[in-house]
Design a protein around this motif. Structure first.
Motif, PDB file in Angstrom:
ATOM      1  N   ASN A   1      80.462  51.442  61.373  1.00  0.00           N
ATOM      2  CA  ASN A   1      80.752  49.947  61.595  1.00  0.00           C
ATOM      3  C   ASN A   1      79.708  49.856  62.572  1.00  0.00           C
ATOM      4  OD1 ASN A   1      83.010  49.414  61.284  1.00  0.00           O
ATOM      5  ND2 ASN A   1      83.699  49.451  62.584  1.00  0.00           N
ATOM      6  N   SER A   2      78.709  50.461  62.942  1.00  0.00           N
ATOM      7  CA  SER A   2      77.899  50.387  63.739  1.00  0.00           C
ATOM      8  C   SER A   2      76.315  50.417  63.024  1.00  0.00           C
ATOM      9  CB  SER A   2      77.002  51.815  64.969  1.00  0.00           C
ATOM     10  OG  SER A   2      77.087  52.911  63.913  1.00  0.00           O
ATOM     11  N   THR A   3      76.219  51.041  61.181  1.00  0.00           N
ATOM     12  CA  THR A   3      75.234  50.818  60.709  1.00  0.00           C
ATOM     13  C   THR A   3      75.387  49.829  60.520  1.00  0.00           C
ATOM     14  OG1 THR A   3      75.175  52.800  59.822  1.00  0.00           O
ATOM     15  CG2 THR A   3      74.208  51.309  58.452  1.00  0.00           C
ATOM     16  N   LEU A   4      76.714  48.908  59.992  1.00  0.00           N
ATOM     17  CA  LEU A   4      76.727  47.541  59.501  1.00  0.00           C
ATOM     18  C   LEU A   4      76.365  46.606  60.393  1.00  0.00           C
ATOM     19  CD1 LEU A   4      77.628  45.873  56.962  1.00  0.00           C
ATOM     20  CD2 LEU A   4      80.457  45.446  58.323  1.00  0.00           C
ATOM     21  N   THR A   5      76.880  46.926  61.936  1.00  0.00           N
ATOM     22  CA  THR A   5      76.504  45.966  63.001  1.00  0.00           C
ATOM     23  C   THR A   5      74.710  45.716  62.849  1.00  0.00           C
ATOM     24  OG1 THR A   5      78.527  46.342  63.989  1.00  0.00           O
ATOM     25  CG2 THR A   5      76.852  45.417  65.320  1.00  0.00           C
ATOM     26  N   HIS A   6      74.132  46.762  62.886  1.00  0.00           N
ATOM     27  CA  HIS A   6      72.159  46.933  62.777  1.00  0.00           C
ATOM     28  C   HIS A   6      72.365  46.016  61.867  1.00  0.00           C
ATOM     29  CE1 HIS A   6      68.810  48.632  62.942  1.00  0.00           C
ATOM     30  NE2 HIS A   6      68.556  48.832  61.850  1.00  0.00           N
ATOM     31  N   HIS A   7      72.805  46.414  60.547  1.00  0.00           N
ATOM     32  CA  HIS A   7      71.990  45.452  59.788  1.00  0.00           C
ATOM     33  C   HIS A   7      71.969  44.134  59.556  1.00  0.00           C
ATOM     34  CE1 HIS A   7      70.134  48.896  57.211  1.00  0.00           C
ATOM     35  NE2 HIS A   7      71.593  49.515  56.772  1.00  0.00           N
ATOM     36  N   LEU A   8      73.765  43.858  60.443  1.00  0.00           N
ATOM     37  CA  LEU A   8      73.686  41.988  60.145  1.00  0.00           C
ATOM     38  C   LEU A   8      72.809  41.509  61.315  1.00  0.00           C
ATOM     39  CD1 LEU A   8      77.710  42.459  59.791  1.00  0.00           C
ATOM     40  CD2 LEU A   8      76.081  41.474  58.172  1.00  0.00           C
ATOM     41  N   LYS A   9      72.982  42.210  62.773  1.00  0.00           N
ATOM     42  CA  LYS A   9      72.150  41.502  63.554  1.00  0.00           C
ATOM     43  C   LYS A   9      70.442  41.434  62.951  1.00  0.00           C
ATOM     44  CE  LYS A   9      70.005  42.494  68.182  1.00  0.00           C
ATOM     45  NZ  LYS A   9      69.831  41.773  67.658  1.00  0.00           N
ATOM     46  N   LEU A  10      69.851  42.388  62.500  1.00  0.00           N
ATOM     47  CA  LEU A  10      68.507  42.321  61.635  1.00  0.00           C
ATOM     48  C   LEU A  10      68.383  40.811  60.444  1.00  0.00           C
ATOM     49  CD1 LEU A  10      67.274  45.757  61.136  1.00  0.00           C
ATOM     50  CD2 LEU A  10      66.737  43.767  62.649  1.00  0.00           C
ATOM     51  N   LEU A  11      69.589  40.539  60.150  1.00  0.00           N
ATOM     52  CA  LEU A  11      69.725  39.488  59.122  1.00  0.00           C
ATOM     53  C   LEU A  11      69.610  38.515  60.254  1.00  0.00           C
ATOM     54  CD1 LEU A  11      72.127  40.766  56.560  1.00  0.00           C
ATOM     55  CD2 LEU A  11      69.347  40.384  55.961  1.00  0.00           C
ATOM     56  N   ILE A  12      70.502  38.380  61.147  1.00  0.00           N
ATOM     57  CA  ILE A  12      71.269  37.278  61.997  1.00  0.00           C
ATOM     58  C   ILE A  12      69.854  36.686  62.207  1.00  0.00           C
ATOM     59  CG2 ILE A  12      72.190  36.401  64.231  1.00  0.00           C
ATOM     60  CD1 ILE A  12      74.318  37.870  63.202  1.00  0.00           C
ATOM     61  N   ASP A  13      69.182  37.706  63.044  1.00  0.00           N
ATOM     62  CA  ASP A  13      67.878  37.665  64.171  1.00  0.00           C
ATOM     63  C   ASP A  13      66.371  36.545  62.893  1.00  0.00           C
ATOM     64  OD1 ASP A  13      68.051  38.838  66.411  1.00  0.00           O
ATOM     65  OD2 ASP A  13      68.131  40.712  65.854  1.00  0.00           O
ATOM     66  N   CYS A  14      66.441  37.124  62.108  1.00  0.00           N
ATOM     67  CA  CYS A  14      65.797  36.239  61.017  1.00  0.00           C
ATOM     68  C   CYS A  14      65.975  35.041  60.214  1.00  0.00           C
ATOM     69  CB  CYS A  14      65.073  37.662  59.664  1.00  0.00           C
ATOM     70  SG  CYS A  14      66.173  37.795  58.447  1.00  0.00           S
ATOM     71  N   GLY A  15      67.025  34.938  60.293  1.00  0.00           N
ATOM     72  CA  GLY A  15      67.707  33.655  60.186  1.00  0.00           C
ATOM     73  C   GLY A  15      68.274  33.542  58.866  1.00  0.00           C
ATOM     74  N   LEU A  16      68.396  34.313  58.506  1.00  0.00           N
ATOM     75  CA  LEU A  16      69.596  34.619  56.417  1.00  0.00           C
ATOM     76  C   LEU A  16      70.832  34.560  56.702  1.00  0.00           C
ATOM     77  CD1 LEU A  16      66.955  37.214  54.510  1.00  0.00           C
ATOM     78  CD2 LEU A  16      67.696  34.815  54.114  1.00  0.00           C
ATOM     79  N   LEU A  17      71.566  34.556  57.740  1.00  0.00           N
ATOM     80  CA  LEU A  17      72.676  35.083  58.363  1.00  0.00           C
ATOM     81  C   LEU A  17      73.221  34.082  59.572  1.00  0.00           C
ATOM     82  CD1 LEU A  17      74.037  38.777  57.723  1.00  0.00           C
ATOM     83  CD2 LEU A  17      73.803  36.344  55.520  1.00  0.00           C
ATOM     84  N   THR A  18      74.083  33.448  59.384  1.00  0.00           N
ATOM     85  CA  THR A  18      75.096  33.126  60.255  1.00  0.00           C
ATOM     86  C   THR A  18      76.244  33.583  60.881  1.00  0.00           C
ATOM     87  OG1 THR A  18      75.991  31.015  59.397  1.00  0.00           O
ATOM     88  CG2 THR A  18      74.403  30.434  60.187  1.00  0.00           C
ATOM     89  N   VAL A  19      76.757  33.457  61.540  1.00  0.00           N
ATOM     90  CA  VAL A  19      78.183  33.478  62.083  1.00  0.00           C
ATOM     91  C   VAL A  19      78.533  33.066  62.729  1.00  0.00           C
ATOM     92  CG1 VAL A  19      77.365  35.155  64.606  1.00  0.00           C
ATOM     93  CG2 VAL A  19      79.335  36.149  63.937  1.00  0.00           C
TER      94      VAL A  19
END
Length: 93
Positions: free
Chosen positions: A45-63
């Motif tokens: 889960n930590s790996t997934l969370t890390h990747h998702l955070k970077l994608l949110i930070d660059c604006g590609l994802l919303t949560v």
């Protein structure tokens, strides 16, 4: 096109796991963490969370939070600007 945003987006997409995450989310309206982990065979889960955070930070994802669950979705407008070939409808061009 904002150069700073472009650099963040392209850096994020330059990592294979994050690219697979974006491709998976591009064809779904939204997806929960557990579904993404299973679909992409991500064990930690930590790996997934890390990747998702970077994608949110660059604006590609919303949560979107609903209770203890988090649902992630693509920011299509950002994807259309910086990586339009990743949008399923554009792949047929």
């Amino acid at each position: 096109m904002n150069d700073e945003v472009a650099v963040k987006v392209y850096k994020a997409l330059g990592e294979p796991t994050r690219l697979r995450l974006v491709k998976a989310l591009a064809s779904e309206p939204e997806m929960a963490c557990a579904v993404m982990a299973n679909k992409l065979d991500i064990q930690a889960n930590s790996t997934l969370t890390h990747h998702l955070k970077l994608l949110i930070d660059c604006g590609l994802l919303t949560v979107r939070r609903e209770g203890t669950y988090r649902y992630y979705s693509i920011q299509r407008n950002i994807l259309e600007i910086y990586a339009p070939t990743l949008i399923p409808d554009n792949n047929s061009l």
